[in-house]
Design a protein around this motif. Structure first.
Motif, PDB file in Angstrom:
ATOM      1  N   ILE A  41      39.111  -4.758  97.247  1.00  0.00           N
ATOM      2  CA  ILE A  41      39.369  -4.975  98.670  1.00  0.00           C
ATOM      3  C   ILE A  41      40.872  -4.878  98.926  1.00  0.00           C
ATOM      4  CG2 ILE A  41      39.081  -6.558 100.612  1.00  0.00           C
ATOM      5  CD1 ILE A  41      36.905  -7.984  98.883  1.00  0.00           C
ATOM      6  N   ASP A  42      41.245  -4.002  99.831  1.00  0.00           N
ATOM      7  CA  ASP A  42      42.641  -3.843 100.236  1.00  0.00           C
ATOM      8  C   ASP A  42      42.923  -4.884 101.321  1.00  0.00           C
ATOM      9  OD1 ASP A  42      45.091  -3.075 101.299  1.00  0.00           O
ATOM     10  OD2 ASP A  42      44.616  -0.939 101.284  1.00  0.00           O
ATOM     11  N   VAL A  43      43.761  -5.863 100.993  1.00  0.00           N
ATOM     12  CA  VAL A  43      44.073  -6.924 101.963  1.00  0.00           C
ATOM     13  C   VAL A  43      45.511  -6.830 102.473  1.00  0.00           C
ATOM     14  CG1 VAL A  43      42.289  -8.517 101.154  1.00  0.00           C
ATOM     15  CG2 VAL A  43      44.569  -8.606 100.133  1.00  0.00           C
ATOM     16  N   ARG A  44      46.133  -5.673 102.257  1.00  0.00           N
ATOM     17  CA  ARG A  44      47.486  -5.493 102.813  1.00  0.00           C
ATOM     18  C   ARG A  44      47.405  -5.612 104.328  1.00  0.00           C
ATOM     19  NH1 ARG A  44      48.693   0.064  99.742  1.00  0.00           N
ATOM     20  NH2 ARG A  44      46.537   0.269 100.433  1.00  0.00           N
ATOM     21  N   GLY A  45      48.302  -6.384 104.897  1.00  0.00           N
ATOM     22  CA  GLY A  45      48.288  -6.606 106.331  1.00  0.00           C
ATOM     23  C   GLY A  45      47.383  -7.748 106.762  1.00  0.00           C
ATOM     24  N   LYS A  46      46.534  -8.226 105.863  1.00  0.00           N
ATOM     25  CA  LYS A  46      45.644  -9.348 106.171  1.00  0.00           C
ATOM     26  C   LYS A  46      46.073 -10.607 105.434  1.00  0.00           C
ATOM     27  CE  LYS A  46      41.554  -6.447 106.626  1.00  0.00           C
ATOM     28  NZ  LYS A  46      40.220  -6.198 106.087  1.00  0.00           N
ATOM     29  N   SER A  47      46.797 -10.430 104.342  1.00  0.00           N
ATOM     30  CA  SER A  47      47.221 -11.561 103.517  1.00  0.00           C
ATOM     31  C   SER A  47      48.646 -11.336 103.052  1.00  0.00           C
ATOM     32  CB  SER A  47      46.302 -11.687 102.294  1.00  0.00           C
ATOM     33  OG  SER A  47      46.820 -12.639 101.395  1.00  0.00           O
ATOM     34  N   SER A  48      49.419 -12.393 103.067  1.00  0.00           N
ATOM     35  CA  SER A  48      50.783 -12.291 102.540  1.00  0.00           C
ATOM     36  C   SER A  48      50.813 -12.690 101.064  1.00  0.00           C
ATOM     37  CB  SER A  48      51.722 -13.190 103.345  1.00  0.00           C
ATOM     38  OG  SER A  48      51.292 -14.535 103.251  1.00  0.00           O
ATOM     39  N   VAL A  49      49.669 -13.080 100.518  1.00  0.00           N
ATOM     40  CA  VAL A  49      49.591 -13.564  99.148  1.00  0.00           C
ATOM     41  C   VAL A  49      49.471 -12.432  98.144  1.00  0.00           C
ATOM     42  CG1 VAL A  49      48.209 -14.986  97.570  1.00  0.00           C
ATOM     43  CG2 VAL A  49      48.593 -15.731  99.911  1.00  0.00           C
ATOM     44  N   THR A  50      48.707 -11.402  98.491  1.00  0.00           N
ATOM     45  CA  THR A  50      48.440 -10.310  97.565  1.00  0.00           C
ATOM     46  C   THR A  50      48.142  -9.045  98.348  1.00  0.00           C
ATOM     47  OG1 THR A  50      47.210  -9.712  95.567  1.00  0.00           O
ATOM     48  CG2 THR A  50      45.939 -10.724  97.355  1.00  0.00           C
ATOM     49  N   ASP A  51      48.099  -7.918  97.655  1.00  0.00           N
ATOM     50  CA  ASP A  51      47.774  -6.643  98.291  1.00  0.00           C
ATOM     51  C   ASP A  51      46.320  -6.236  98.075  1.00  0.00           C
ATOM     52  OD1 ASP A  51      50.338  -6.362  99.263  1.00  0.00           O
ATOM     53  OD2 ASP A  51      51.029  -5.155  97.575  1.00  0.00           O
ATOM     54  N   PHE A  52      45.791  -6.558  96.898  1.00  0.00           N
ATOM     55  CA  PHE A  52      44.420  -6.181  96.573  1.00  0.00           C
ATOM     56  C   PHE A  52      43.695  -7.336  95.919  1.00  0.00           C
ATOM     57  CE2 PHE A  52      46.503  -2.111  96.845  1.00  0.00           C
ATOM     58  CZ  PHE A  52      45.553  -1.294  97.447  1.00  0.00           C
ATOM     59  N   MET A  53      42.395  -7.411  96.197  1.00  0.00           N
ATOM     60  CA  MET A  53      41.518  -8.336  95.496  1.00  0.00           C
ATOM     61  C   MET A  53      40.456  -7.499  94.803  1.00  0.00           C
ATOM     62  SD  MET A  53      40.823 -11.514  97.978  1.00  0.00           S
ATOM     63  CE  MET A  53      42.156 -12.367  98.779  1.00  0.00           C
ATOM     64  N   ASP A 100      50.367  -8.758  92.807  1.00  0.00           N
ATOM     65  CA  ASP A 100      49.884  -7.770  93.772  1.00  0.00           C
ATOM     66  C   ASP A 100      48.367  -7.614  93.749  1.00  0.00           C
ATOM     67  OD1 ASP A 100      52.463  -7.229  94.620  1.00  0.00           O
ATOM     68  OD2 ASP A 100      52.737  -5.560  93.226  1.00  0.00           O
ATOM     69  N   VAL A 101      47.745  -8.076  92.678  1.00  0.00           N
ATOM     70  CA  VAL A 101      46.284  -7.996  92.536  1.00  0.00           C
ATOM     71  C   VAL A 101      45.763  -9.368  92.115  1.00  0.00           C
ATOM     72  CG1 VAL A 101      44.363  -6.892  91.322  1.00  0.00           C
ATOM     73  CG2 VAL A 101      46.421  -5.555  91.848  1.00  0.00           C
ATOM     74  N   VAL A 102      44.774  -9.861  92.839  1.00  0.00           N
ATOM     75  CA  VAL A 102      44.104 -11.109  92.470  1.00  0.00           C
ATOM     76  C   VAL A 102      42.673 -10.748  92.108  1.00  0.00           C
ATOM     77  CG1 VAL A 102      43.295 -13.360  93.278  1.00  0.00           C
ATOM     78  CG2 VAL A 102      45.580 -12.569  93.891  1.00  0.00           C
ATOM     79  N   VAL A 103      42.244 -11.208  90.938  1.00  0.00           N
ATOM     80  CA  VAL A 103      40.911 -10.881  90.435  1.00  0.00           C
ATOM     81  C   VAL A 103      40.040 -12.132  90.497  1.00  0.00           C
ATOM     82  CG1 VAL A 103      39.615  -9.941  88.487  1.00  0.00           C
ATOM     83  CG2 VAL A 103      41.975  -9.186  88.884  1.00  0.00           C
ATOM     84  N   HIS A 104      38.855 -11.985  91.078  1.00  0.00           N
ATOM     85  CA  HIS A 104      37.869 -13.054  91.161  1.00  0.00           C
ATOM     86  C   HIS A 104      36.672 -12.627  90.325  1.00  0.00           C
ATOM     87  CE1 HIS A 104      39.820 -14.941  94.701  1.00  0.00           C
ATOM     88  NE2 HIS A 104      40.114 -13.694  95.025  1.00  0.00           N
ATOM     89  N   VAL A 105      36.348 -13.404  89.288  1.00  0.00           N
ATOM     90  CA  VAL A 105      35.167 -13.127  88.480  1.00  0.00           C
ATOM     91  C   VAL A 105      34.226 -14.312  88.697  1.00  0.00           C
ATOM     92  CG1 VAL A 105      34.272 -12.516  86.221  1.00  0.00           C
ATOM     93  CG2 VAL A 105      36.657 -11.973  86.780  1.00  0.00           C
ATOM     94  N   MET A 106      33.008 -14.029  89.146  1.00  0.00           N
ATOM     95  CA  MET A 106      32.125 -15.094  89.598  1.00  0.00           C
ATOM     96  C   MET A 106      30.702 -14.903  89.094  1.00  0.00           C
ATOM     97  SD  MET A 106      33.356 -14.629  93.541  1.00  0.00           S
ATOM     98  CE  MET A 106      33.495 -16.245  94.262  1.00  0.00           C
ATOM     99  N   LEU A 107      30.000 -16.029  88.992  1.00  0.00           N
ATOM    100  CA  LEU A 107      28.554 -15.967  88.792  1.00  0.00           C
ATOM    101  C   LEU A 107      27.946 -15.461  90.101  1.00  0.00           C
ATOM    102  CD1 LEU A 107      27.795 -19.329  86.952  1.00  0.00           C
ATOM    103  CD2 LEU A 107      27.767 -17.023  85.984  1.00  0.00           C
TER     104      LEU A 107
END
Length: 133
Positions: A41-53, A100-107
């Motif tokens: 997910i490209d979150v540039r412009g939506k989040s100041s925390v990261t660019d991609f999730m 610049d990238v936050v990774v979420h690994v989930m059940l």
């Protein structure tokens, strides 16, 4: 004889890799351990925390933790140290912050409950009935 320029050069950290390389490494890591339903997910412009999730699912707590560990391992190959890794103890949702990238690994049940993809993509798609009279 060591010059002052050589000393300064050895003290400076390496610049971060281009974001494309980091995303490539993340995708390589999650695919290596056969993560399910990988979404970027490209979150540039939506989040100041990261660019991609990057969101991915594991089949068990052990699988989730292993995938997150692999992401960290692949990032370190690029000289990227995670800013943080959260959730490893329960391993139902492990977050790896690579800047610049936050990774979420989930059940899957946790992923369905929190619905991160919907949260971050609301408004990205045109309405389904737009222009229909």
């Amino acid at each position: 004889m060591t010059t002052q320029a050589q000393v300064i050069k050895t003290q400076l950290p390496n610049p971060p890799p281009p974001i494309e390389k980091l995303l490539e490494a993340v995708h390589g890591a999650v695919e290596e351990l056969k993560a399910k339903d990988i979404v970027e997910i490209d979150v540039r412009g939506k989040s100041s925390v990261t660019d991609f999730m990057v969101v991915a699912s594991g089949t068990s707590s052990r699988h989730v933790k292993s995938i997150a560990d692999e992401v960290v391992r692949f990032a370190k190959k690029l000289d990227v140290q995670p800013l943080g890794v959260e959730g490893e103890t329960e391993a139902e949702w492990v977050l790896v912050d690579l800047g610049d990238v936050v990774v979420h690994v989930m059940l899957p049940r946790v992923r369905e409950f929190y619905a991160l993809e919907r949260l971050w993509t609301v408004g990205d798609q045109p309405p389904e009935n737009a222009g229909v009279a």
